[in-house]
Design a protein around this motif. Sequence first.
Motif, PDB file in Angstrom:
ATOM      1  N   LEU A 165      23.960   6.912 -24.978  1.00  0.00           N
ATOM      2  CA  LEU A 165      24.786   5.704 -24.795  1.00  0.00           C
ATOM      3  C   LEU A 165      24.056   4.293 -24.440  1.00  0.00           C
ATOM      4  O   LEU A 165      24.747   3.273 -24.733  1.00  0.00           O
ATOM      5  N   ALA A 166      22.943   4.489 -23.911  1.00  0.00           N
ATOM      6  CA  ALA A 166      22.251   3.223 -23.517  1.00  0.00           C
ATOM      7  C   ALA A 166      21.477   2.547 -24.646  1.00  0.00           C
ATOM      8  O   ALA A 166      20.834   1.536 -24.451  1.00  0.00           O
ATOM      9  N   ALA A 167      21.379   3.175 -25.613  1.00  0.00           N
ATOM     10  CA  ALA A 167      20.939   2.647 -27.081  1.00  0.00           C
ATOM     11  C   ALA A 167      21.748   2.169 -27.981  1.00  0.00           C
ATOM     12  O   ALA A 167      22.802   2.584 -28.013  1.00  0.00           O
ATOM     13  N   PRO A 168      21.567   0.904 -28.498  1.00  0.00           N
ATOM     14  CA  PRO A 168      22.396   0.274 -29.575  1.00  0.00           C
ATOM     15  C   PRO A 168      22.402   0.978 -30.895  1.00  0.00           C
ATOM     16  O   PRO A 168      21.970   0.395 -31.838  1.00  0.00           O
ATOM     17  N   LYS A 169      22.843   2.192 -30.919  1.00  0.00           N
ATOM     18  CA  LYS A 169      22.788   3.046 -32.251  1.00  0.00           C
ATOM     19  C   LYS A 169      23.799   2.664 -33.146  1.00  0.00           C
ATOM     20  O   LYS A 169      25.178   2.608 -32.839  1.00  0.00           O
ATOM     21  N   PRO A 170      23.647   2.090 -34.208  1.00  0.00           N
ATOM     22  CA  PRO A 170      24.378   1.456 -35.167  1.00  0.00           C
ATOM     23  C   PRO A 170      25.598   2.073 -35.584  1.00  0.00           C
ATOM     24  O   PRO A 170      25.392   3.454 -36.053  1.00  0.00           O
ATOM     25  N   GLY A 171      26.871   1.604 -35.500  1.00  0.00           N
ATOM     26  CA  GLY A 171      28.114   2.432 -35.947  1.00  0.00           C
ATOM     27  C   GLY A 171      28.423   3.313 -34.985  1.00  0.00           C
ATOM     28  O   GLY A 171      29.657   3.807 -35.032  1.00  0.00           O
TER      29      GLY A 171
ATOM     30  N   PHE B  83      16.757  -4.378 -30.824  1.00  0.00           N
ATOM     31  CA  PHE B  83      18.068  -4.357 -30.419  1.00  0.00           C
ATOM     32  C   PHE B  83      18.825  -5.202 -31.478  1.00  0.00           C
ATOM     33  O   PHE B  83      20.097  -4.913 -31.938  1.00  0.00           O
ATOM     34  N   ARG B  84      18.157  -6.502 -31.588  1.00  0.00           N
ATOM     35  CA  ARG B  84      19.041  -7.421 -32.416  1.00  0.00           C
ATOM     36  C   ARG B  84      19.384  -6.879 -33.609  1.00  0.00           C
ATOM     37  O   ARG B  84      20.506  -7.204 -34.466  1.00  0.00           O
ATOM     38  N   ILE B  85      18.435  -6.346 -34.560  1.00  0.00           N
ATOM     39  CA  ILE B  85      18.713  -5.617 -35.612  1.00  0.00           C
ATOM     40  C   ILE B  85      19.501  -4.598 -35.747  1.00  0.00           C
ATOM     41  O   ILE B  85      20.297  -4.484 -36.799  1.00  0.00           O
ATOM     42  N   ALA B  86      19.550  -3.642 -34.514  1.00  0.00           N
ATOM     43  CA  ALA B  86      20.453  -2.542 -34.553  1.00  0.00           C
ATOM     44  C   ALA B  86      21.778  -3.142 -34.357  1.00  0.00           C
ATOM     45  O   ALA B  86      22.846  -2.610 -35.039  1.00  0.00           O
ATOM     46  N   LEU B  87      22.002  -3.997 -33.589  1.00  0.00           N
ATOM     47  CA  LEU B  87      23.322  -4.644 -33.287  1.00  0.00           C
ATOM     48  C   LEU B  87      23.932  -5.314 -34.337  1.00  0.00           C
ATOM     49  O   LEU B  87      25.047  -5.196 -34.781  1.00  0.00           O
ATOM     50  N   GLU B  88      23.271  -5.946 -35.087  1.00  0.00           N
ATOM     51  CA  GLU B  88      23.662  -6.637 -36.584  1.00  0.00           C
ATOM     52  C   GLU B  88      24.191  -5.436 -37.535  1.00  0.00           C
ATOM     53  O   GLU B  88      25.066  -5.808 -38.150  1.00  0.00           O
ATOM     54  N   LEU B  89      23.344  -4.447 -37.780  1.00  0.00           N
ATOM     55  CA  LEU B  89      24.082  -3.472 -38.377  1.00  0.00           C
ATOM     56  C   LEU B  89      25.117  -2.811 -37.788  1.00  0.00           C
ATOM     57  O   LEU B  89      26.095  -2.282 -38.527  1.00  0.00           O
ATOM     58  N   ASP B  90      25.109  -2.668 -36.570  1.00  0.00           N
ATOM     59  CA  ASP B  90      26.234  -2.069 -35.795  1.00  0.00           C
ATOM     60  C   ASP B  90      27.688  -2.722 -35.856  1.00  0.00           C
ATOM     61  O   ASP B  90      28.560  -2.099 -36.443  1.00  0.00           O
ATOM     62  N   ARG B  91      27.577  -3.995 -36.054  1.00  0.00           N
ATOM     63  CA  ARG B  91      28.886  -4.691 -36.149  1.00  0.00           C
ATOM     64  C   ARG B  91      29.365  -4.521 -37.612  1.00  0.00           C
ATOM     65  O   ARG B  91      30.493  -4.361 -37.813  1.00  0.00           O
TER      66      ARG B  91
ATOM     67  N   SER C 130      33.676  -1.769 -41.010  1.00  0.00           N
ATOM     68  CA  SER C 130      34.036  -0.857 -41.942  1.00  0.00           C
ATOM     69  C   SER C 130      34.424   0.618 -41.452  1.00  0.00           C
ATOM     70  O   SER C 130      35.088   1.373 -42.521  1.00  0.00           O
ATOM     71  N   GLY C 131      34.367   0.638 -40.530  1.00  0.00           N
ATOM     72  CA  GLY C 131      34.905   1.940 -39.891  1.00  0.00           C
ATOM     73  C   GLY C 131      34.143   3.211 -39.944  1.00  0.00           C
ATOM     74  O   GLY C 131      34.459   4.176 -39.755  1.00  0.00           O
ATOM     75  N   TYR C 132      32.745   2.897 -40.375  1.00  0.00           N
ATOM     76  CA  TYR C 132      31.792   3.954 -40.393  1.00  0.00           C
ATOM     77  C   TYR C 132      31.025   4.070 -39.129  1.00  0.00           C
ATOM     78  O   TYR C 132      30.461   3.574 -38.472  1.00  0.00           O
ATOM     79  N   ASN C 133      31.153   5.642 -38.979  1.00  0.00           N
ATOM     80  CA  ASN C 133      30.723   6.237 -37.670  1.00  0.00           C
ATOM     81  C   ASN C 133      29.668   7.323 -37.963  1.00  0.00           C
ATOM     82  O   ASN C 133      30.152   8.502 -38.396  1.00  0.00           O
ATOM     83  N   PRO C 134      28.372   6.880 -37.780  1.00  0.00           N
ATOM     84  CA  PRO C 134      27.478   8.108 -38.385  1.00  0.00           C
ATOM     85  C   PRO C 134      27.272   9.108 -36.855  1.00  0.00           C
ATOM     86  O   PRO C 134      26.332   9.097 -36.477  1.00  0.00           O
ATOM     87  N   GLY C 135      28.214   9.596 -36.629  1.00  0.00           N
ATOM     88  CA  GLY C 135      28.422  10.492 -35.496  1.00  0.00           C
ATOM     89  C   GLY C 135      27.717  11.837 -35.558  1.00  0.00           C
ATOM     90  O   GLY C 135      27.008  12.214 -34.439  1.00  0.00           O
ATOM     91  N   ALA C 136      27.267  12.314 -36.714  1.00  0.00           N
ATOM     92  CA  ALA C 136      26.243  13.274 -36.941  1.00  0.00           C
ATOM     93  C   ALA C 136      24.850  13.271 -36.341  1.00  0.00           C
ATOM     94  O   ALA C 136      24.428  13.967 -35.797  1.00  0.00           O
TER      95      ALA C 136
END
Length: 287
Positions: free
Chosen positions: A19-25, A243-251, A256-262
């Motif tokens: 949870l401490a990392a900005p994992k996109p989606g 982190f900036r690159i990751a958070l841009e993709l995250d948003r 779109s509601g896409y959650n790469p949960g696996a």
Amino acid sequence: MADAEQIASAFIAACADELAAPKPGNVHIYAPGHGMEAADFIASAKAAAPHISAPGARVGARILEAVEATWTRVGCNTNLGIILLCAPLAHAASRAGEGSLDEKLAQTLEALDFSDADLAFRAIVRASPAGLGAAPQHDVAAPARISLREAMALAADRDLVARQYANGFSEIFGMGREAIRRARERGHDRETATLLLFMTYARHFPDTHIQRKFGEKVARETLTRFQEAASLIDAVDDRDSMFRIALELDRSLKKSGYNPGACADLTVAALFVDYLLAILPNVHKNG
């Protein structure tokens, strides 16, 4: 072997690191998502930990009791994939005798039977993950007639979590361990190493959670977006830029509601293994 308190602490720590990392989606401390917040996942980890690490419990019992405890605490499915992956790892870490963690995991997986499958099926139905659907044979809504490993093998081509049961957690002990090692060699902190671990999975596999919810085309398109973002991250070496690159993709993904949960589930499992190897006696650390 590790004791229950050590295993529970390792499980909670792995969940907190993810949870401490900005994992996109996905949900993380930098942004909520999909109607959930990081606090829900921390509460879930703490609720599930005593059952994941329960002394002497079979894998199926660990899974069902952890899912039930999670629902009692937060009232939704925050961690089914995490539990399915970490329960056999916890069982392996608690096994007495000689052998590495991956060797003991192989023994744990081999010993799974239909009772483990029945309990795990009940947990899956309880969690009711998005896009679950129905299977033509050995559906989770029906009584189990095969072992849990056999049931997972039948789903291995459409579920990254199930695939680990079939291949001995090879993506956890192989790709995951290697990603953590490389990040540490580059001097990255724990949060950045976790992001790089997640991106390793997300750039290699179409996320099967996205595939179940939105179809293979969207999963493939999302994989391409992760590969592009991962290449940008590879080109920089400072945490802020990554982190900036990751958070841009995250948003973009969350819009779109896409959650790469696996891929997030595999990330927690790899972090859990890392913690377990740190607390197990030296004879186990080659796992």
